[in-house]
Scaffold this motif. Structure first.
Motif, PDB file in Angstrom:
ATOM      1  N   SER B 252       0.303 -69.725   8.992  1.00 23.56           N
ATOM      2  CA  SER B 252      -0.314 -68.055   8.881  1.00 23.56           C
ATOM      3  C   SER B 252      -0.736 -67.841   7.385  1.00 23.56           C
ATOM      4  CB  SER B 252       0.799 -67.111   9.322  1.00 23.56           C
ATOM      5  OG  SER B 252       1.442 -67.490  10.323  1.00 23.56           O
ATOM      6  N   ILE B 253      -0.363 -68.594   6.505  1.00 32.00           N
ATOM      7  CA  ILE B 253      -0.818 -68.270   4.967  1.00 32.00           C
ATOM      8  C   ILE B 253      -1.542 -69.391   4.448  1.00 32.00           C
ATOM      9  CG2 ILE B 253       1.185 -66.776   4.443  1.00 32.00           C
ATOM     10  CD1 ILE B 253       2.031 -69.352   2.891  1.00 32.00           C
ATOM     11  N   MET B 254      -1.983 -70.479   5.353  1.00 29.91           N
ATOM     12  CA  MET B 254      -2.878 -71.447   5.139  1.00 29.91           C
ATOM     13  C   MET B 254      -4.305 -70.984   4.861  1.00 29.91           C
ATOM     14  SD  MET B 254      -1.496 -74.282   4.886  1.00 29.91           S
ATOM     15  CE  MET B 254      -2.792 -75.406   4.373  1.00 29.91           C
ATOM     16  N   HIS B 255      -4.657 -69.809   5.444  1.00 34.42           N
ATOM     17  CA  HIS B 255      -6.034 -69.183   4.879  1.00 34.42           C
ATOM     18  C   HIS B 255      -5.927 -68.779   3.485  1.00 34.42           C
ATOM     19  CE1 HIS B 255      -3.946 -65.606   6.193  1.00 34.42           C
ATOM     20  NE2 HIS B 255      -4.802 -64.923   5.641  1.00 34.42           N
ATOM     21  N   LEU B 256      -4.840 -68.421   3.071  1.00 27.49           N
ATOM     22  CA  LEU B 256      -4.842 -67.852   1.451  1.00 27.49           C
ATOM     23  C   LEU B 256      -4.752 -69.273   0.706  1.00 27.49           C
ATOM     24  CD1 LEU B 256      -2.199 -65.138   1.794  1.00 27.49           C
ATOM     25  CD2 LEU B 256      -4.463 -64.941   1.818  1.00 27.49           C
ATOM     26  N   VAL B 257      -4.124 -70.081   1.069  1.00 28.28           N
ATOM     27  CA  VAL B 257      -4.187 -71.439   0.406  1.00 28.28           C
ATOM     28  C   VAL B 257      -5.398 -71.971   0.157  1.00 28.28           C
ATOM     29  CG1 VAL B 257      -3.202 -73.669   0.251  1.00 28.28           C
ATOM     30  CG2 VAL B 257      -1.516 -71.769   1.049  1.00 28.28           C
ATOM     31  N   LEU B 258      -6.238 -72.099   1.529  1.00 29.25           N
ATOM     32  CA  LEU B 258      -7.572 -72.577   1.275  1.00 29.25           C
ATOM     33  C   LEU B 258      -8.530 -71.836   0.551  1.00 29.25           C
ATOM     34  CD1 LEU B 258      -7.819 -73.651   5.155  1.00 29.25           C
ATOM     35  CD2 LEU B 258      -7.589 -75.120   3.284  1.00 29.25           C
ATOM     36  N   GLN B 259      -8.085 -70.615   0.775  1.00 26.93           N
ATOM     37  CA  GLN B 259      -9.206 -69.910  -0.431  1.00 26.93           C
ATOM     38  C   GLN B 259      -8.856 -69.921  -1.693  1.00 26.93           C
ATOM     39  OE1 GLN B 259      -8.421 -65.938   1.512  1.00 26.93           O
ATOM     40  NE2 GLN B 259     -10.318 -65.666   1.781  1.00 26.93           N
ATOM     41  N   GLY B 260      -7.599 -70.189  -2.107  1.00 25.49           N
ATOM     42  CA  GLY B 260      -7.123 -70.462  -3.282  1.00 25.49           C
ATOM     43  C   GLY B 260      -7.356 -71.778  -3.916  1.00 25.49           C
ATOM     44  N   MET B 261      -7.704 -72.625  -3.071  1.00 26.63           N
ATOM     45  CA  MET B 261      -8.337 -74.066  -3.551  1.00 26.63           C
ATOM     46  C   MET B 261      -9.841 -73.906  -3.515  1.00 26.63           C
ATOM     47  SD  MET B 261      -5.686 -76.255  -1.048  1.00 26.63           S
ATOM     48  CE  MET B 261      -6.541 -77.691  -1.302  1.00 26.63           C
ATOM     49  N   GLY B 262     -10.540 -72.907  -3.308  1.00 24.88           N
ATOM     50  CA  GLY B 262     -11.884 -72.694  -3.479  1.00 24.88           C
ATOM     51  C   GLY B 262     -12.637 -72.829  -2.380  1.00 24.88           C
ATOM     52  N   TRP B 263     -12.184 -73.030  -1.091  1.00 26.70           N
ATOM     53  CA  TRP B 263     -12.902 -73.135  -0.041  1.00 26.70           C
ATOM     54  C   TRP B 263     -13.690 -71.943   0.243  1.00 26.70           C
ATOM     55  CZ3 TRP B 263     -11.183 -76.457   4.502  1.00 26.70           C
ATOM     56  CH2 TRP B 263     -10.412 -77.799   4.355  1.00 26.70           C
ATOM     57  N   SER B 264     -15.040 -72.255   0.625  1.00 28.44           N
ATOM     58  CA  SER B 264     -15.798 -71.010   0.953  1.00 28.44           C
ATOM     59  C   SER B 264     -16.026 -70.722   2.244  1.00 28.44           C
ATOM     60  CB  SER B 264     -17.073 -70.991   0.079  1.00 28.44           C
ATOM     61  OG  SER B 264     -17.740 -72.065   0.470  1.00 28.44           O
ATOM     62  N   ILE B 265     -14.883 -70.519   3.248  1.00 28.96           N
ATOM     63  CA  ILE B 265     -14.886 -70.060   4.715  1.00 28.96           C
ATOM     64  C   ILE B 265     -14.578 -68.548   4.613  1.00 28.96           C
ATOM     65  CG2 ILE B 265     -13.930 -70.328   6.851  1.00 28.96           C
ATOM     66  CD1 ILE B 265     -12.986 -73.414   5.865  1.00 28.96           C
ATOM     67  N   SER B 266     -15.145 -67.869   5.611  1.00 29.88           N
ATOM     68  CA  SER B 266     -14.958 -66.445   5.704  1.00 29.88           C
ATOM     69  C   SER B 266     -13.721 -66.407   5.970  1.00 29.88           C
ATOM     70  CB  SER B 266     -16.032 -66.046   6.928  1.00 29.88           C
ATOM     71  OG  SER B 266     -15.441 -64.921   7.642  1.00 29.88           O
ATOM     72  N   PRO B 267     -13.135 -65.175   5.404  1.00 30.64           N
ATOM     73  CA  PRO B 267     -11.582 -64.857   5.588  1.00 30.64           C
ATOM     74  C   PRO B 267     -11.420 -64.517   7.044  1.00 30.64           C
ATOM     75  CG  PRO B 267     -12.870 -63.304   4.391  1.00 30.64           C
ATOM     76  CD  PRO B 267     -13.662 -64.419   4.494  1.00 30.64           C
ATOM     77  N   ASN B 268     -12.555 -64.008   7.782  1.00 29.04           N
ATOM     78  CA  ASN B 268     -12.292 -63.727   9.362  1.00 29.04           C
ATOM     79  C   ASN B 268     -12.163 -64.691  10.265  1.00 29.04           C
ATOM     80  OD1 ASN B 268     -12.586 -60.819   8.961  1.00 29.04           O
ATOM     81  ND2 ASN B 268     -14.609 -61.258   8.650  1.00 29.04           N
ATOM     82  N   LEU B 269     -12.953 -66.095   9.721  1.00 25.44           N
ATOM     83  CA  LEU B 269     -12.553 -67.282  10.499  1.00 25.44           C
ATOM     84  C   LEU B 269     -11.278 -67.804  10.425  1.00 25.44           C
ATOM     85  CD1 LEU B 269     -15.975 -69.090  10.558  1.00 25.44           C
ATOM     86  CD2 LEU B 269     -15.163 -67.855  12.331  1.00 25.44           C
ATOM     87  N   LEU B 270     -10.849 -67.952   8.873  1.00 24.32           N
ATOM     88  CA  LEU B 270      -9.569 -68.303   8.466  1.00 24.32           C
ATOM     89  C   LEU B 270      -8.383 -67.338   9.400  1.00 24.32           C
ATOM     90  CD1 LEU B 270     -10.406 -69.252   4.969  1.00 24.32           C
ATOM     91  CD2 LEU B 270      -9.875 -70.654   6.725  1.00 24.32           C
ATOM     92  N   ALA B 271      -8.612 -66.093   9.484  1.00 22.93           N
ATOM     93  CA  ALA B 271      -7.624 -65.213  10.145  1.00 22.93           C
ATOM     94  C   ALA B 271      -7.247 -65.814  11.506  1.00 22.93           C
ATOM     95  CB  ALA B 271      -8.029 -63.696   9.836  1.00 22.93           C
ATOM     96  N   MET B 272      -7.947 -66.514  11.934  1.00 25.32           N
ATOM     97  CA  MET B 272      -7.874 -66.866  13.326  1.00 25.32           C
ATOM     98  C   MET B 272      -6.847 -68.035  13.417  1.00 25.32           C
ATOM     99  SD  MET B 272     -11.441 -67.768  14.955  1.00 25.32           S
ATOM    100  CE  MET B 272     -12.826 -66.528  14.910  1.00 25.32           C
ATOM    101  N   LEU B 273      -6.698 -68.744  12.298  1.00 24.92           N
ATOM    102  CA  LEU B 273      -5.905 -69.925  12.054  1.00 24.92           C
ATOM    103  C   LEU B 273      -4.437 -69.874  12.822  1.00 24.92           C
ATOM    104  CD1 LEU B 273      -6.260 -71.882   8.802  1.00 24.92           C
ATOM    105  CD2 LEU B 273      -6.650 -72.614  11.117  1.00 24.92           C
ATOM    106  N   PRO B 274      -3.672 -68.647  12.629  1.00 25.00           N
ATOM    107  CA  PRO B 274      -2.400 -68.796  13.329  1.00 25.00           C
ATOM    108  C   PRO B 274      -2.368 -68.655  14.838  1.00 25.00           C
ATOM    109  CG  PRO B 274      -2.731 -66.774  12.083  1.00 25.00           C
ATOM    110  CD  PRO B 274      -3.671 -67.836  11.655  1.00 25.00           C
ATOM    111  N   TYR B 275      -3.524 -68.139  15.331  1.00 27.53           N
ATOM    112  CA  TYR B 275      -3.723 -68.001  16.848  1.00 27.53           C
ATOM    113  C   TYR B 275      -3.926 -69.105  17.479  1.00 27.53           C
ATOM    114  CZ  TYR B 275      -3.600 -63.391  14.971  1.00 27.53           C
ATOM    115  OH  TYR B 275      -3.021 -62.126  14.422  1.00 27.53           O
TER     116      TYR B 275
END
Lengths: 355, 310
Positions: B252-275
C-alpha cells in the motif's frame, strides 16, 4: 404463545409483500430519526418522497437517476439469479463512462451521425471488458468473484481519475480535472422540455424488458435459473456452466457500461471524476428490492431514484445531510432481508401446532 | 536505496498493515465458525467515526477505542440477528451492513469533518528500540501496533491450542456434529460475529485516531475488503494473516516509495497498486481449487438452523 414454524413451501404472497413492508418500516425508521434530529418528520417525508414527483422538472431529474440504477440492477439481477456475486456494477459503470468518453473525445468536433452510436458502443464494450476480467479470473483461476469485482471498482475509479488528470483532461480547461465538453453529435437526445431526461432512460426500460424476456421465456433464462438454484443439477443436465457465467457477467457489464456512457453523454456532457454517486452499489439494493426480476427492478429503481432525488431536495430544503440517503438504503436492505424470513417461515400460535 | 529509507519504509509498512491486521484477525475467527461477514468496510467506517467522535469529545483516545469496539459490536449484532436468527443470506446481509455503515458514518460524522486531535503517541520500547534498523522498524511504534501483534499471538494460541479453538473449529467444520455433542452453535457464532465487529471497529479507529488522524468520509478506502481478501490468502491461519497484513501494508505504501525514488508515474495510477496486488495474490493463491476447498471452513457461508434439527 406464538412460535415460528417453517412453511412447507415458499410464500408467494410474502415474496411480493416483503419489499412493501420493508419500505414502510424504513419510512417509520426515517420518521423517528428525523424527529430525533428536530426536523418535522411529515415535512421530511414529503420532501423525500412527494416532492421528487411534484413537477415536470423534478420527475425528469428523477428519471435521470433512475436510468443508471435500472441498467445496473437488471444486469445484477441476472447475475444473482445465476448465483454469481457480481458487486462490480460500479466499476463497470465507471469503465463505460471512461471508454465512452475516450471515443466521444476522439471524434472531436465531428458532426457525423455515427458519433453517438459509436460512443455508446465504446462505453458498452468497456463495461463488458471490465466485467470480463473477474469472470475470466473466476473461471480460470477460481478467484473469489466478490473480492475481484470490488477491487476492480476501486481500480476503475483511480483509472478514471488518472484519465481526467492526464490524457483526457481538457487542454483549455485551466487545469481542472475534467474532459472537454462533448460535441453535440455525441450527446444523447433530451426527451423533455424541462429537465435533462434523455434517451438513456428509454434504453434502461428496454434493457429490463429484454432481460425479462430472456429470464422468463427463453431456454437460456431457464438454464440461468436452474444453474443458480441447483448447480449440481445443472451440471448433471449438461448445461454449459462457463457459458452461463460468461453470458450473465458480460450482459451485466454491457448494461453497466451503457449506464456509464449514458451519464457522460447525457446529463453530464463531459467526463468528470464524479460520474456516479454510487449507482453501482445502490443497484444491488434495487435488484434485491425488485426480487431479482427485471420487471420488479423497474419499480424499485423508480423508488430508489425518488429517494436519491428526495435526498438532494432534503439537503436544499431542510439542511438534512445527503448521507442520509446511503443510510436509508442500508436500512431498507436490512428490513427487506428481515421480512424475507417470512417467505420461509410463519408465525403460529402454539395451540394450532398441537392440533 | 540507503538503509535509512529501507528503515522508514518497513516502519510505515507495519503501521499501514496494522488496521488490516485488526480487521482480518476478527474476520478470521468469524469465518472459522462458518460465518462470512462482508460488512467489514461498514463496521470499520463506523469504528473510525465513532472512535474519533468519542476521542474528540472526551479528549481521551483510549475511550475512543472503547467506543469504536462497542459500535463495531452493535453493528455486527444487526448482522448476527439477520443471518443467525432469521437465516438471511450472508453475502447480501454483509453488503447491506457495508452500505449502511458507509451511509451512517458519513451522516453522523459531518460535525467532526476537518477536526484534528492527537491520538496515540509512539512509545519506544527501552533498550530494544536502540537496536539498529530493527529498533526503529519494530520497537518505536504507537501502542496499537503492539496491541495488534499481542492480539495476533493470543488469538493464534487460543485458536490452535485451546478448547475454545477446538469449539470454534467444530462449529465451522460441521455445525450439525457440534450441535449433537452439545455445543450451542448459534451462541458460538454470535460471539464470533461480535468479536469480528469489535476488531473491525478497532481497525477503523486505528485509521481515524492514529493513521491520519482525523475523520474523512469513506476514509478506509476499501481496507475492509482487502482484509477480507487477506483472510482467504492466509488460508484462515493466524500466523499467515500477520505476515500478509504487513506485506499488504508494504504494497500500500509502495507508491510513496516509488515517488520518493524519483519515478514519474501518476500518483493516481500508483494508488491502484494495493487493489491490483490483492487481485494478483488472490489469483496466485486460489488457482488450486482443491487446496482452497480443503482449507476453507466447511460450513462457511451456510446457515445453520436448529429449528430444522428437531
Amino acid at each position: 404463545m406464538i412460535r415460528v414454524q417453517a412453511r412447507t413451501e415458499q410464500s408467494r404472497l410474502m415474496t411480493f409483500a416483503s419489499p412493501l413492508l420493508a419500505i414502510v418500516l424504513t419510512l417509520i425508521f426515517g420518521s423517528i430519526l428525523f424527529t430525533a434530529l428536530g426536523k418535522d418528520p411529515l415535512q421530511a417525508l414529503h420532501v423525500l418522497l412527494i416532492m421528487p414527483l411534484s413537477d415536470a422538472y423534478n420527475v425528469s431529474e428523477m428519471l435521470v437517476k433512475m436510468g443508471p440504477l435500472l441498467l445496473c440492477a437488471v444486469g445484477l439481477s441476472l447475475c444473482y439469479r445465476a448465483n454469481l456475486w457480481n458487486i462490480g456494477a460500479e466499476g463497470q459503470l465507471l469503465a463505460g463512462a471512461l471508454g465512452g468518453s475516450a471515443v466521444a473525445l476522439a471524434f472531436g468536433d465531428s458532426e457525423s451521425m455515427w458519433v453517438l452510436p459509436v460512443t455508446l458502443l465504446g462505453g458498452i464494450a468497456s463495461g463488458m471488458a471490465w466485467s470480463a476480467i473477474p469472470t475470466y479470473l473466476k473461471l480460470k483461476f477460481n478467484s473469489n468473484l466478490i473480492l475481484t469485482t470490488i477491487m476492480l471498482n476501486y481500480i476503475a475509479l483511480y483509472l478514471l481519475i488518472w484519465a481526467v488528470h492526464g490524457p483526457l483532461r481538457d487542454p483549455m480547461g485551466f487545469g481542472f480535472p475534467e474532459s472537454a465538453l462533448f460535441s453535440d453529435a455525441a450527446l444523447l437526445p433530451v426527451l423533455s422540455d424541462s429537465g435533462r431526461v434523455h434517451l438513456g432512460v428509454v434504453f434502461a426500460v428496454l434493457a429490463a424488458l429484454v432481460a425479462w424476456f430472456i429470464l422468463s421465456k427463453s431456454h437460456l433464462g431457464f438454464k440461468i435459473r436452474v444453474y443458480g438454484a441447483d448447480e449440481p443439477a445443472a451440471t448433471y443436465a449438461g448445461f454449459n456452466a462457463n457459458g452461463i457465467s460468461w453470458f450473465v457477467m458480460l450482459f451485466a457489464g454491457a448494461l453497466a457500461g451503457l449506464a456509464g456512457v449514458a451519464e457522460v453523454a447525457g446529463p453530464i456532457g463531459q467526463l468528470t471524476p464524479n460520474v456516479s454517486p454510487g449507482y453501482g452499489y445502490s443497484a444491488i439494493i434495487v435488484a434485491y428490492l425488485g426480487r431479482l426480476h427485471p420487471a420488479g427492478a423497474i419499480v424499485s429503481a423508480v423508488f430508489l431514484a425518488i429517494l436519491y432525488m428526495g435526498g438532494d431536495l432534503a439537503q436544499i430544503e431542510m439542511g438534512i445531510p445527503i448521507a442520509v440517503v446511503g443510510m436509508f438504503q442500508g436500512v431498507l436492505l436490512f428490513f427487506l432481508l428481515a421480512c424475507d424470513f417470512f417467505i420461509r417461515y410463519r408465525l403460529v400460535s402454539s395451540r394450532e401446532t398441537v392440533a | 536505496m540507503d538503509i535509512d529509507l529501507i528503515t522508514q519504509v518497513l516502519f510505515a509498512a507495519i503501521k499501514t498493515g496494522t488496521p488490516l491486521l485488526f480487521v482480518a484477525l476478527g474476520e478470521a475467527i468469524c469465518e472459522k465458525t462458518g460465518v462470512l461477514n462482508l460488512g467489514q468496510e461498514g463496521m470499520m467506517l463506523m469504528g473510525a467515526v465513532v472512535g474519533f467522535m468519542v476521542a474528540y469529545g472526551t479528549g481521551n483516545a483510549g475511550l475512543g477505542l472503547v467506543g469504536a469496539m462497542l459500535i463495531g459490536c452493535v453493528m455486527s449484532l444487526i448482522f448476527g440477528v439477520l443471518v443467525l436468527h432469521l437465516g438471511a443470506n450472508q453475502v447480501a446481509t454483509g453488503l447491506a451492513l457495508t452500505i449502511f455503515g458507509t451511509g451512517l458514518s458519513a451522516f453522523i460524522g459531518t460535525s467532526v469533518v476537518g477536526k484534528t486531535l492527537t491520538g496515540f503517541e509512539p512509545i519506544a520500547i527501552p533498550l530494544l528500540s536502540d537496536l539498529p534498523v530493527i529498533g526503529k522498524v519494530l520497537f518505536s511504534h504507537d501502542p496499537l501496533v503492539y496491541l495488534a501483534i499481542a492480539l495476533a499471538l493470543v488469538i493464534a494460541y487460543v485458536a490452535n491450542k485451546t478448547r475454545i479453538g477446538l469449539t470454534i473449529k467444530a462449529v465451522g467444520e460441521n455445525p450439525h456434529a457440534a450441535n449433537a455433542i452439545g455445543i450451542k452453535v448459534l451462541h458460538v457464532r454470535y460471539l464470533a460475529v461480535m468479536f469480528g465487529g469489535a476488531m473491525a471497529g478497532l481497525g477503523g479507529a486505528y485509521m481515524s485516531l492514529v493513521y491520519t488522524p482525523m475523520w474523512v468520509e469513506n476514509m478506509t478506502a476499501g481496507r475492509g475488503w482487502i482484509a477480507l481478501a487477506l483472510v482467504v490468502f492466509a488460508s484462515w491461519r493466524i500466523g499467515n494473516i500477520m505476515l500478509g497484513a504487513y506485506l499488504f501494508g508494504l504494497a500500500s505504501i509502495m507508491h510513496l516509495v516509488l515517488q520518493g525514488m524519483g519515478w514519474s508515474i501518476s500518483p493516481n495510477l500508483l494508488a491502484m497498486l494495493p487493489y491490483v496486488a490483492t487481485i494478483v495474490v488472490m489469483v496466485l493463491i486460489s488457482a488450486d481449487k482443491y487446496k482452497e476447498k480443503l482449507l476453507a471452513p466447511r460450513s462457511l457461508g451456510k446457515p445453520f438452523d436448529p429449528r430444522q434439527m428437531a
